[in-house]
Design an enzyme around this catalytic site. Structure first.
Site, PDB file in Angstrom:
ATOM      1  N   SER A  33       0.892  -1.604   0.737  1.00  0.00           N
ATOM      2  CA  SER A  33      -0.199   0.304   0.025  1.00  0.00           C
ATOM      3  C   SER A  33       0.643   1.379   0.314  1.00  0.00           C
ATOM      4  CB  SER A  33      -1.244   0.314   0.928  1.00  0.00           C
ATOM      5  OG  SER A  33      -1.513  -1.074   0.992  1.00  0.00           O
ATOM      6  N   HIS A  64      -3.004   1.046  -4.751  1.00  0.00           N
ATOM      7  CA  HIS A  64      -2.150  -0.575  -5.117  1.00  0.00           C
ATOM      8  C   HIS A  64      -2.372  -0.267  -6.913  1.00  0.00           C
ATOM      9  CE1 HIS A  64      -1.970  -3.148  -1.340  1.00  0.00           C
ATOM     10  NE2 HIS A  64      -2.283  -1.969  -1.320  1.00  0.00           N
ATOM     11  N   HIS A  86      -5.979  -8.695  -1.504  1.00  0.00           N
ATOM     12  CA  HIS A  86      -5.392  -9.757  -0.467  1.00  0.00           C
ATOM     13  C   HIS A  86      -7.028 -10.654   0.104  1.00  0.00           C
ATOM     14  CE1 HIS A  86      -4.239  -5.382  -0.237  1.00  0.00           C
ATOM     15  NE2 HIS A  86      -2.831  -5.560   0.915  1.00  0.00           N
ATOM     16  N   TYR A  88      -8.871 -10.150   2.307  1.00  0.00           N
ATOM     17  CA  TYR A  88     -10.043  -9.681   2.609  1.00  0.00           C
ATOM     18  C   TYR A  88     -10.818  -9.071   1.007  1.00  0.00           C
ATOM     19  CZ  TYR A  88      -7.718  -5.006   2.526  1.00  0.00           C
ATOM     20  OH  TYR A  88      -6.448  -3.951   1.629  1.00  0.00           O
ATOM     21  N   GLU A  89     -10.296  -8.440  -0.111  1.00  0.00           N
ATOM     22  CA  GLU A  89     -10.760  -8.604  -0.916  1.00  0.00           C
ATOM     23  C   GLU A  89     -11.943  -9.075  -1.150  1.00  0.00           C
ATOM     24  OE1 GLU A  89      -8.417  -6.031  -3.315  1.00  0.00           O
ATOM     25  OE2 GLU A  89      -6.866  -6.985  -2.175  1.00  0.00           O
ATOM     26  N   ALA A 116       2.942  -2.672   3.725  1.00  0.00           N
ATOM     27  CA  ALA A 116       2.202  -1.199   4.436  1.00  0.00           C
ATOM     28  C   ALA A 116       2.119  -1.718   6.111  1.00  0.00           C
ATOM     29  CB  ALA A 116       1.531  -0.132   4.787  1.00  0.00           C
ATOM     30  N   MET A 217      -1.981  -7.072   7.274  1.00  0.00           N
ATOM     31  CA  MET A 217      -3.108  -8.169   6.443  1.00  0.00           C
ATOM     32  C   MET A 217      -2.167  -8.812   5.395  1.00  0.00           C
ATOM     33  SD  MET A 217      -6.127  -4.559   6.665  1.00  0.00           S
ATOM     34  CE  MET A 217      -6.684  -3.885   7.914  1.00  0.00           C
ATOM     35  N   SER A 218      -1.114  -8.961   4.400  1.00  0.00           N
ATOM     36  CA  SER A 218      -0.985  -9.455   3.156  1.00  0.00           C
ATOM     37  C   SER A 218       0.333 -10.323   3.533  1.00  0.00           C
ATOM     38  CB  SER A 218      -0.642  -8.555   2.720  1.00  0.00           C
ATOM     39  OG  SER A 218       0.435  -7.335   3.021  1.00  0.00           O
ATOM     40  N   ASN A 241       1.691   3.320  10.254  1.00  0.00           N
ATOM     41  CA  ASN A 241       1.061   4.267  11.870  1.00  0.00           C
ATOM     42  C   ASN A 241       1.784   3.054  13.207  1.00  0.00           C
ATOM     43  OD1 ASN A 241      -0.423   1.909  10.445  1.00  0.00           O
ATOM     44  ND2 ASN A 241      -1.591   1.863  12.375  1.00  0.00           N
ATOM     45  N   HIS A 253      -6.606   4.170   6.165  1.00  0.00           N
ATOM     46  CA  HIS A 253      -6.036   3.942   5.315  1.00  0.00           C
ATOM     47  C   HIS A 253      -5.283   5.552   4.936  1.00  0.00           C
ATOM     48  CE1 HIS A 253      -5.074   1.501   2.118  1.00  0.00           C
ATOM     49  NE2 HIS A 253      -5.520   2.563   1.346  1.00  0.00           N
TER      50      HIS A 253
END
Ligand code: HPA
Length: 278
Positions: A33, A64, A86, A88-89, A116, A217-218, A241, A253
């Site tokens: 990201s 992306h 990902h 979650y997509e 990220a 998440m990846s 963050n 995000h």
């Protein structure tokens, strides 16, 4: 949506890419990201949008770009994924792992994965880099793995070893480059969760307790596929963050993408330095 892919399906994608680009990539690079800008440094690029490739998961997330860039970076033939998909997509784990399978069939020996991540280690600040020295596969422990399904015996064993998921020699090269270029490079353990919701303060205290330094998440599914096929891995997180262990701040995000702008030039310097030493 496929639960798994056969070798002939993987080769169908690899042959299509091989027909468009004459260069045979040695290094695969996945950009997370807000980090896609790195692909601009690739010389004489062949660009293939993900949506022109069968089975390929197309990233739907802002930040992306969704294309493959094949060319030279620091004299190395590279295949760069500008953006990734990902779990979650809505993609299956097999789809999340497909790009690495295709890289392996095209001859890629080394995978550089970036992401990220939220800094769980209180010493980390937004904009910092972290060399991933190991990971916690929480998403895998819950049963979500790209290796589910018939084993592809031509590519690797049913029960692959993960004792050196992140290649020690590549980690050492990254340390050398960071020292030489005066880059701050933390080291630590990346934990992969499914997302897409960010963590609660209790989640984060738990993750810190089990030894995580950064959360995202990846990456872990892709690294699992890479190691199954014997591909050596270098992993770097850009800390976007500070994880919010006490619940006093929000995570967005936008914040992640903004930190990417500070992280991208340092990450490019680091990756370029490593490629020069290969
Ligand atoms: N948590 C999970 N994934 C992330 C974060 C985070 O704080 N920041 C960037 N990706």
């Amino acid at each position: 949506m496929s639960d798994y892919f056969t070798i002939s399906q993987i080769d169908e994608v690899a042959d299509l890419i091989g027909g468009k680009a004459t260069l045979r990539p040695r290094v695969g690079i996945i950009l997370g990201s807000g980090l896609g800008g790195l692909a601009e440094a690739v010389k004489e690029p062949t660009i293939i949008p993900f949506n022109q490739l069968p089975y390929w998961p197309v990233s739907t997330v802002i930040g992306h770009q969704g294309r493959l860039v094949i060319g030279e970076l620091e004299g190395q033939p590279v295949m760069v994924m500008q953006g990734r998909a990902h779990y979650y997509e809505g993609y299956s784990m097999a789809q999340v792992g497909l790009p690495v399978r295709v890289m392996q069939r095209l001859g890629v020996e080394i995978l550089v994965v970036t992401n990220a991540a939220g800094g769980v280690n209180p010493k980390f600040s937004p904009g910092d880099l972290m060399l991933i020295t190991d990971h916690l596969n929480l998403i895998g422990m819950s049963g979500l793995t790209p290796l589910r399904g018939p084993n592809l015996d031509d590519l690797g064993p049913r029960f692959p070893d993960m004792s050196q998921a992140y290649d020690h020699q590549l980690c050492e090269l990254a340390r050398q480059v960071a020292a030489e270029q005066h880059l701050l490079l933390h080291e630590g353990i990346y934990v992969c969760l499914a997302g897409p919701s960010f963590e609660t303060p209790a989640d984060l205290r738990y993750l810190r307790g089990i030894g995580a330094d950064a959360v995202g998440m990846s990456t872990v599914p892709e690294v699992t596929v890479a190691r199954h096929g014997g591909t050596r891995v270098l992993g770097v997180s850009g800390i976007s963050n500070k994880a919010n262990l006490d619940g006093s701040t929000l995570t967005t995000h936008e914040e992640v993408l903004e930190a990417g702008q500070k992280i991208a030039p340092q990450l490019l310097t680091l990756i370029q330095g490593v490629l020069r030493r290969l």
